[in-house]
Scaffold this motif. Structure first.
Motif, PDB file in Angstrom:
ATOM      1  N   GLY A  44       0.851  -1.192   0.000  1.00 23.12           N
ATOM      2  CA  GLY A  44       0.000   0.000   0.000  1.00 23.12           C
ATOM      3  C   GLY A  44       0.880   1.232   0.000  1.00 23.12           C
ATOM      4  N   VAL A  80       1.034   3.762  -4.042  1.00 16.24           N
ATOM      5  CA  VAL A  80       0.887   2.352  -4.391  1.00 16.24           C
ATOM      6  C   VAL A  80       1.642   2.089  -5.694  1.00 16.24           C
ATOM      7  CG1 VAL A  80      -0.759   0.558  -5.049  1.00 16.24           C
ATOM      8  CG2 VAL A  80      -1.333   2.167  -3.230  1.00 16.24           C
ATOM      9  N   SER A  99       0.837   0.097   5.907  1.00 13.69           N
ATOM     10  CA  SER A  99      -0.103  -0.964   6.258  1.00 13.69           C
ATOM     11  C   SER A  99       0.624  -2.057   7.020  1.00 13.69           C
ATOM     12  CB  SER A  99      -0.730  -1.570   5.001  1.00 13.69           C
ATOM     13  OG  SER A  99      -1.463  -0.610   4.301  1.00 13.69           O
TER      14      SER A  99
END
Length: 103
Positions: A44, A80, A99
């Motif tokens: 992420g 990303v 994340s």
């Protein structure tokens, strides 16, 4: 509650980390290193904030390698799919927000 003196933090190995918080699946970790990481793409987004030292951040855009020097206080945002690798210049302490479980 925690108070962390980031300039005093060292780890037993490069990229060793102190877990600061996990907020709804987003981790905040303090890393110490004196060695490069590896080329990678996170699962992420990632925030990479240099708290102490200097880091050469290499990243690839459209297949071309680029580089920038991050000084104390500078922040690198990896969206990303951003392939990147951090090369500390000497010792560095870095706050990474990403994340949970990301590379």
């Amino acid at each position: 509650m925690k108070i962390i003196r980031s300039k005093e933090f060292t780890a037993s190995r490069p990229w060793g980390a102190l877990d600061i918080a996990n907020m709804n699946g987003i981790t905040t970790r303090l890393h110490w290193t004196d060695q490069p990481y590896k080329w990678h793409v996170n699962d992420g987004e990632e925030i990479f904030a240099v708290l102490d030292g200097r880091v050469e951040m290499r990243y690839r855009l459209d297949g071309q390698e680029n580089s920038t020097i991050l000084d104390t206080g500078d922040i690198f945002y990896a969206s990303v799919g951003t392939e990147h690798v951090a090369h500390p210049i000497g010792e560095a302490r870095i706050l990474v927000i990403e994340s949970a479980g990301s590379v």
